[in-house]
Each structure stands twice: as C-alpha cells, then as structure tokens.
Design an enzyme around this catalytic site. Structure first.
Site, short mmCIF file in Angstrom:
data_model
loop_
_atom_site.label_atom_id
_atom_site.label_comp_id
_atom_site.label_asym_id
_atom_site.label_seq_id
_atom_site.Cartn_x
_atom_site.Cartn_y
_atom_site.Cartn_z
N GLU A 242 61.28 31.03 17.05
CA GLU A 242 60.67 32.19 16.40
C GLU A 242 61.51 32.70 15.23
O GLU A 242 62.09 33.78 15.27
CB GLU A 242 60.40 33.29 17.42
CG GLU A 242 59.41 32.83 18.48
CD GLU A 242 58.89 33.94 19.37
OE1 GLU A 242 59.44 35.04 19.35
OE2 GLU A 242 57.91 33.67 20.10
N GLU A 336 55.19 27.24 23.15
CA GLU A 336 55.41 28.39 24.03
C GLU A 336 54.14 29.22 24.17
O GLU A 336 53.50 29.59 23.18
CB GLU A 336 56.53 29.28 23.49
CG GLU A 336 56.86 30.44 24.43
CD GLU A 336 58.00 31.29 23.93
OE1 GLU A 336 59.11 30.73 23.77
OE2 GLU A 336 57.80 32.48 23.69
#
Length: 978
Positions: A242, A336
C-alpha cells in the site's frame, strides 16, 4: 495491510459495520468434501453453500448433463475452446499473528488445522501464501525488520541482516504448508523497510531516501536467498505494501516514480544474483490504475514488472480489466482482501468474498486471489503492540490461544469454493454471466481437463438456471444468497446442435499475437465509464489511453499572458493562478478531497480556438490529481451547456484531446469524490491550426500494428488496436490526419463509437424532495439519462450538483454547499447534450443555530480517536465517531446545560461519504431520564435535517434503529435550531 485503501487521514474514518456472530457447525471445518470422481462424461459433482442454513461447501447429489437444447434466458454457456489467464491459485496471508497463533496449538491440533487449510485432498488446498517481510499491524510482538539498527545508525552493506525473528514459528508454518501442498507459491513484501532507510528514521511513516534505493534492492535479494535456504522459495514480491498509505503502523509512502526506480534496481539485483522471483507493482487499491500503468509505461521498469497486485478497499474489479486491456501481457493478482466488523452479516461477508473477490476478481483477469490473515484470535488480534492498530478484521479461522479452540469463518468457506476445486495451472474459460442481482459465475479448466463452474445467486429470490457445455445441458435451482461449485470431466459430446441457443453476452474478446504468445483484450460496456469520451460530430467516441500513450495534435501551446484562473475552492498557499504561471513547482490546490461539484476554470481573455488541454500534477506527485473529470466551455462564463468531454484522470499529465472548439472559458469539473486532494502544477491549452476535424476510430494502422473491429447488438462500433512490436507506433484518428495516437510497445487502445441519435431522448419526470438545505440529497426520476454519468450533468441553478448515483431512470444528487436560500431550478442534461427538463427546488433558510456554550455530548460507543465532544466544537474537520458498526440502539446524546426551545436539529457528517445513520429516532428530555420521541428518520443522509413540533427540553438523544448500515456512525457537527 496499512491504510485499508484510504487516503489522507482516512484510515481512521473507514466504513465499519456490525459485527456478526460467526457460529460454525460443531466448530469444525466442513470444507473438505471429496468430489466424487466423475468417471462418466455426463456426471456433475455438486458442492453447495447455504449460509442461512449454516451449510458450507456441502456435497450434494450429482446432476447429469443431458443431450438437450435449452432456451432458458438464464443459461450459462461453457466453452473451453476460449481460454483466458492461467490461475496460480487462491490463498491468504501467513502474518506474524497467524503463525504465532498456529504455533500455540498442540502438535496434533496444528497438524489437523494445516491439513484443512493446505492439503488438496483432505482440506481446501490453499495454493497461494502471502508472507509479510517484517512487521505489519498484525504482530504478536512489536515492530521489526530484518536489518534494524539503533537510532541514528545505518547499515548500507546490510551486514546486520537476519531473518532470525521468523525462524521460531513463521518459517516452520510456511514449510509445513509447502510440505502439504508443494504447488504453493509464496508472495512476500514489506510494510516498511528498515527505518534507517527512510526519511522518518522509523518503520512508521516517511518515504525511502534516494541514497538507499540500491540497499533496499539488496535487502530483497538477501531475504529471498535466506528464505530459500530455509526451505521457503519466494515466487513473487512487491516493493511496498500500500505505497500510497502512511498509517500509524508500519508503512511507507512511495510515489509511482519512486517505485519505478526501485523496481529497476530490484530487477537488476535479481539478474546479478540469478533470482527468478517475479515483481508485482502497486499492491494497493483498485481505483488508482494509473499507478501501475506509470510503472509499465517506463520500459526500464516494465521489463522487470510482471504484473499488478490489487487490494479491494476502494474501487471495484473492473479496474483490473482496464489495466489488463491497456497492458495485456501483465499478470493480475488480488493480493489482499479481508472481511471485518463492517460486514453486517455472514451473508454479506460471503457475498463479498465469493461474489466480488473470487468470481468477479477472476472474471476480471486475476491470476490468483489472496485474502489477508489466515488466523486471528477472538479479539481480532494479536495487534502490533508498538502501534495503534485497529481490532476490526476477521481471519479465515479464529484460534483461541487460551484453550486451543479453532473455528472456521465464512471467508474460509468462500475460498473453499475455488481453492478446493480449481487447481494451480488451470485456465479460466469462457462463460457468460448475469451480473449483480442474478446468477454470477466463473468457469475454469484444470490441467487434467476437468472443468469447474462456480455460481452464486446474488439476487433476492431463487433462480433456476441452465448450464450448457457443447451439445449438453442441465438445470439447477439456486436459492437467494446460495453458491454452488460444479465439477465435471465431460460432458461427452454427441451430435452437432449446441445446447445453448439463446445466450446474450454484451462482452467481446479480441485476440492478438505478441512475442510472448497470444494476448486477449476484452470489450465490456461496463468499462466505458472508466475511459475517456468526447462528442465529435454526430458521434460519441469513447477511448482508452494507457499511461504512456498519447494523442498529438498539430496545434501549439497558447500564450498564457492574458489568462486568469479561478476555482471552486483553493488553499491559501495553492491559489488558482499558480497553475498558469509556467512554474511546475508552484501549484493550485483545492485544499480538500474533491467531490463531483468542484471545478477549476480558465478565462482565455477572448474567444479562442483550441483542441487540447494538458493538466500536469508535477513530478513525483502520486497523490493530488483529479480522478474523474468533465470538460465544459463557455463564451460568457455563465452558460456552460453540456459537457463536451469526460475522462478518468490519473497520475502525472492528463491530456484531454477535443475536436476543435472556440470559446473564452474552459472549466474542468471533478466528477467523483476522492480521498486525495486535487492539484494542478501547470496547465496548457493548445490552439488548432486546422479546421474542425472529427476524432474517429482508426480505419487503418501502420505496419506492425494489429487492428480488429466488432459491432455490438446495440450498434456500438468497437475498434481495438494492439502494438505487439518492440517500439512505439502511431496512427491517425481524425478525418484530416491532424490527430495522431501513439501507442507504446505491448499496449492496446480501444475505441467505441456510438451515434448520438441512438441515445434515447432524456426526460425529467420528478424531483423528491423539492425542499431541503445545502448538502442535502434529492432524487430525480425520469428516463434516458444514460447508464452512467458520462457527459451528463445535473444543474442546480447555474451550479453543478454533486452526484451520488446515476442510472438511466434515477439520479441522486446533493444541493450544492453555500447556495443561497430561495427557489432554484434543478435540470438535467443527458449524455447526448439534450436538455431533459427540470423542476423547482426550495433551498431552506434555517437561521442561526442555538449557541452551544456549556453543552456536553455523550455516546453509547465512541472510537479512541473521535470523542463525542467533537460534534460541538465548531470544527467540521473534527468529528465524533462510534468506532463500531451501526446497530439498533447505538445512541448519541447532547446536554444543552439548561432547557431550550427548539424545533430542528441538523446532524452533519462533514467530509465523510458513508458514516451517517441510515435510520434513527430522535427523543427529548428535561431530566435525562424520561424521554419523549419527537421524530424518526427512515432514510438518512450525510447532512440530516430533522424537524419536529416545537419542544422545550434540556437533552436530545438520537438513537440508531435497524442494523443494516455497514459503516461507523459519525457526526462532525450537531446543531439545534428554533
């Protein structure tokens, strides 16, 4: 996981919802059914999940293919001659917390659990594992990397590198999984590199120091070599988890340009050290496709970047196909996805895991799907003790370390529908689907030739559908919310008449040759809202523009000496004039996250002809750009008419190419909300040197390019051009040759042409309500508006209304902020530019709110960050939030210190989009004990006005009703009026 997909400070305001009770049948996994060997080609094995009955992946009686035709409109056609991506598998993450919990089990318990997770025959056969490189928010211990140093010290040669932390329980868990399923592929990536490599000198926050790019590349080399020696080969890495989030646990911001440089260094280091591990770019949310494409557009980085890792916390799976179509040779993985307390029921959780992530994830080109934590404890941990982690997520399984009890959660069973039956190396094969609210499905063919069809009924009623494969078919009835996996080895084929005779599919595949083999690009009308569109001549042309591609005109940049710039808002340090001063280092900034009524405007000084606008966000800026936009022009600055172009925005330069227009004013309007701000470092407008040429789909392309065309049933003309050569290639896209499209190596461009006359005439038929306050929601009913906003516009007087939702028959929008009280005309212009009509809306004047001096606020639930008193502080940037999902009985209460007379309250959620009560009761009291209900809210909104007969009381209580909201409840400002 770092920011759960949210931007600036938003990781604390993510939508959270009602926790479900995850009861299991006798506490045991039931997802180890053994499909009966379908020895006959017409026998189909069936495994069913009925969430409402607590029946999970349960074996059912076989069904039989029969040599019969079907005319059922819900017919799923299977065609294994049409193959798509190779599937590497399905799995989850062996986080530090997960491995630590598994290690707490007895040897026998651990053996049983690992079999149920990884054994292909005795369990669900998970075949992908994500293994974080160092600390995340889920750690049984605190922060750590593999090369920690005392504060102020560095180790550029990595002489202190060690994976010792992982030796006691992480590596043994990974090795045991590999022993049970040798086909497992492991993906690894850091939440943060060692703190000394970063500007924060900590594993929390900061960005990578440029002098440590090579050191970080070697850090990956050392990790892969050390894990390999420990018996855990690493198949994939991503440079950073991220990269656009900087949470209060380990994380690091990394711009697309920084990641591109880092991938080059990692790729070179892998070459030198003979490492074959693949590199995935991005590893963050669906809705920023320009980030991985920025990396792919750099040939030096693209040669090392095998594909994209995606997270599911904002956006939708269509973005995967968007990037796949632009760069069709790149791989795609959902790396994810997680469920949590924001999901209001097991049914919701199952729907998202199976329907969105697995079915639609793989239908949108995912080579694999990985959920997040394999195991967590009953308190949704252990969380990293060195950070402010949030206990809100659910693992595939729950392990209670106090007693060793293992329970299997809904996510485990959702994965089982795929991982148990779809083997590594399978290919997705053709099947048509019916979308949300009906039978959603995806089909695969395993390496041994057997086939798998996963189907889910996302509708509200039972549906009987047919499955047709060649000349055979069978019927099956699936109740609402139920899912089924069919496996079969046949069917045996006889005769020449296909079983499926009336299959409707709006998508179309285009297959091209490339040096790496055939590549397929998919046309899907659902992608059109994510592409660029312009009205040109009598047509609407919608086209893709991969990052790295460009459309050039014959015009030159116009002089900016007489320009002036204005905007709907601006920060004191980011004034509009900064965007036209010729200095890319100064910029205009909106100063907040944009909504679909924010705009930036240029006054060219006089009517001017132009055919191109370029917005440049500046070098290394991966944050503050417009995500979706519309372009308007005007000669008087007051009448803007219909949008003439729209697009999807993106990182770096956004080029908007137009048929030649003559106007004095240009306005760029945001067409979507974003968690990031909007900024422009520099803007240029290009004048045309020729007449008003029409932009078209190409009719011919240069040697080396491949072009294919198709016409949809509705008459849309679709043209796809693919560049399979090693160099960029150009082709003309205008009738007079003045517009040239340049396509980089390995990319495709798609053009969809629709005649404006083919669009239905838009009709405005109703407005509900017709009275409200600024920022309140209203709904327009009618027809012919268009399936998506596109070039459509809702005008609130002369202002743009922020759009909440848009469909062909209904539009929800918001009264613009700051608009004066009085009667205002609300009107709609459709995609084709035709005025649909309008109606009058009464903007209410509430008058001054009661003074709040001495007031106090309390709540039944409050997050650790957002106290109840924040809703009385006069700062809409601070807020109260519940910290839990909404539930029946959740309440907030205000004590006004003394009795007051009043007849209205306003609950303002501030900048949040989702965190408001969907339904609530309002009561008053003089003593705080005896309450009188005075009003109810049945359909809440972000700015909620509640009116009631005049009351005299000291206390006001608002009580949430129902349990359907999956978000937190927040109030930025609570005001009372008389």
């Amino acid at each position: 996981m770092s920011s759960y997909g949210l931007g600036r400070r938003q990781f604390l305001t993510t939508a959270i919802g009602v926790a479900a009770a995850w009861t299991q049948v006798s506490g045991n996994a039931v997802a180890a059914p053994q499909p009966k060997q379908a020895s006959l080609g017409n026998s189909v094995n069936v495994c069913l999940t009925d969430v409402s009955a607590d029946k999970w992946v349960a074996g059912q009686s076989d069904v039989l293919f029969k040599a019969k035709r079907t005319t059922n409109p819900l017919t799923v056609k299977i065609d294994d001659s049409v193959k798509y991506q190779k599937v590497q598998g399905f799995g989850a993450a062996m986080t530090d917390s997960s491995a630590w919990l598994i290690d707490k089990l007895s040897t026998a318990e651990r053996s049983e659990l690992m079999k149920k997770l990884f054994d292909p025959s005795k369990g669900i056969g998970l075949s992908l594992l994500r293994s974080p490189m160092g600390a995340t928010d889920f750690n049984a211990s605190g922060n750590y990397s593999y090369n920690d140093m005392p504060a102020g010290q560095t180790d550029p040669t990595l002489s202190k590198f060690s994976i010792q932390h992982d030796v006691p329980y992480i590596i043994p868990a990974l090795r045991q999984a590999l022993s049970l399923n040798p086909s497992i592929k492991v993906m690894a990536n850091p939440w943060s590199p060692p703190g000394w490599m970063k500007t924060s000198d900590s594993m929390i926050g900061g960005t990578l120091k440029s002098e440590y790019v090579s050191a970080l590349a070697n850090y990956f080399v050392k990790f892969i070599e050390a894990y390999g020696e420990a018996g855990v080969p690493i198949s994939y890495i991503s440079p950073q988890n991220e990269p656009m989030g900087t949470p209060t646990w380990p994380g690091m911001f990394l711009s697309a340009y920084q990641e591109s440089e880092l991938i080059q260094e990692i790729g070179k280091a892998f070459e030198v050290n003979g490492i074959s591990t693949k590199i995935l770019a991005w590893d963050h949310n669906w809705d920023v496709p320009s980030y991985p494409e920025t990396i792919f557009s750099d040939p030096a980085a693209s040669k090392y970047a095998a594909g994209t890792g995606w997270h599911i916390y904002s956006g939708n799976p269509n973005y995967q196909t968007l990037v796949h179509n632009d760069y069709p040779s790149k791989e795609t993985y959902i790396t994810e996805a997680t469920g949590g307390i924001w999901q209001d029921s097991k049914q919701t959780a199952f729907s998202e895991a199976l329907g969105t992530w697995i079915i639609n994830g793989t239908r949108n080109w995912a080579n694999g799907v990985m959920l997040w934590n394999i195991a967590l404890d009953p308190d949704m941990g252990p969380l990293n003790s060195d950070t402010d982690g949030i206990p809100m997520l659910r693992g595939l399984i729950t392990i209670d370390p106090a007693n060793g009890r293992v329970s299997y959660n809904v996510d485990y069973y959702a994965l089982a529908h795929a991982s148990k039956f779809v083997k590594p190396g399978a290919h997705r094969i053709y099947s048509n689907t019916f979308g949300e609210g009906s039978i959603e499905n995806v089909a695969f063919q395993n390496p041994d030739g057997s086939k798998v069809l996963i189907a889910y009924n996302s509708g509200s009623a039972a549906k009987t559908f047919s499955v047709a494969d060649g000349t055979h078919s069978f019927d099956y009835t699936l109740n609402a919310g139920d899912a089924v996996t069919f496996t079969y080895s046949g069917p045996e084929q006889s005769g020449r008449t296909p079983a499926a005779t009336k299959v409707s599919d709006p998508t179309h595949d285009f297959t091209f040759k490339s040096t790496s083999g055939p590549v397929t690009v998919t046309y899907d009308p659902a992608l059109l809202p994510y592409q660029n569109a312009i009205r040109t001549g009598n047509n609407l042309v919608t086209y893709s523009l991969p990052i790295g591609a460009s459309v050039e005109t014959t015009g030159r940049a116009l002089s900016r000496s007489k320009w002036t710039a204005t905007a709907s808002a601006q920060a004191d340090w980011g004034v509009a004039a900064n965007a036209i001063d010729g200095d890319i280092n100064t910029r205009w900034s909106l100063g907040h996250g944009p909504t679909s009524d924010d705009w930036f405007q240029i006054d060219l000084g006089s009517p001017t002809s132009f055919n191109k606008i370029v917005l440049d966000t500046g070098v290394n800026n991966s944050f503050d750009y417009v995500t979706k936009y519309q372009i308007y022009v005007s000669n008087d600055g007051g009448d803007w008419g219909s949008a003439i172009a729209n697009g999807s925005g993106g990182i770096g330069k956004v080029a908007v190419t137009l048929p030649t227009r003559t106007a004095r004013y240009i306005r760029i309007v945001s067409a979507a909300a974003s968690g990031f701000w909007w900024a422009i470092g520099d803007i240029n407008v290009y004048g045309s040197s020729r007449g008003s040429a029409s932009i078209t789909a190409p009719t011919a392309v240069s040697k080396g390019l491949q072009m294919k065309t198709w016409t949809s049933k509705e008459g849309s003309q679709v043209t796809v051009v693919f560049n399979g050569t090693a160099d960029s290639k150009s082709f003309k896209i205008s009738t007079d040759g003045s517009y040239t499209y340049t396509l980089p190596s390995g990319t495709s461009a798609m053009f969809t042409t629709q005649e404006l006359s083919s669009f239905p005439e838009p009709v405005f038929s109703g407005l509900t309500p017709n009275q409200g306050i600024p920022r309140s929601k209203f709904t327009i009913s009618g027809s012919g508006f268009g399936d998506a906003q596109g070039l459509g516009t809702v005008y609130f007087g002369s202002s743009y209304a922020e759009i909440d939702s848009w469909s062909d028959t209904s539009i929800s929008a918001y009264v613009p902020k700051g608009i004066a009280a009085g009667k205002v005309t609300v009107s709609v212009k459709g995609t084709s530019g035709v005025d649909a009509g309008g109606s009058s809306f009464d903007v209410m004047e509430l008058g001054p709110a009661l003074p709040r001096t001495g007031w106090t606020a309390t709540a039944s639930d409050a997050s650790q960050w957002d106290a109840p008193g924040n809703m009385l502080d006069g700062d809409s940037g601070n807020r109260y939030s519940s910290g839990t999902g909404q539930y029946d009985g959740l309440w907030i209460q205000v004590d006004m210190g003394q009795t007051q007379t009043f007849n209205k309250i306003v609950l303002d959620v501030g900048g949040s989009i989702d965190d408001y009560a969907r339904s609530a009761d309002v009561s008053v009291s003089t003593d705080g004990t005896n309450w009188t209900k005075v009003s109810s809210v049945a359909d809440g909104q972000r700015v909620q006005l509640v009116s009631f007969p005049t009351q005299t009381a000291r206390y006001i209580k608002v009580v949430n009703t129902g349990d359907v909201a999956r978000s937190w409840w927040s109030v930025a400002e609570f005001n009372v009026y008389n």
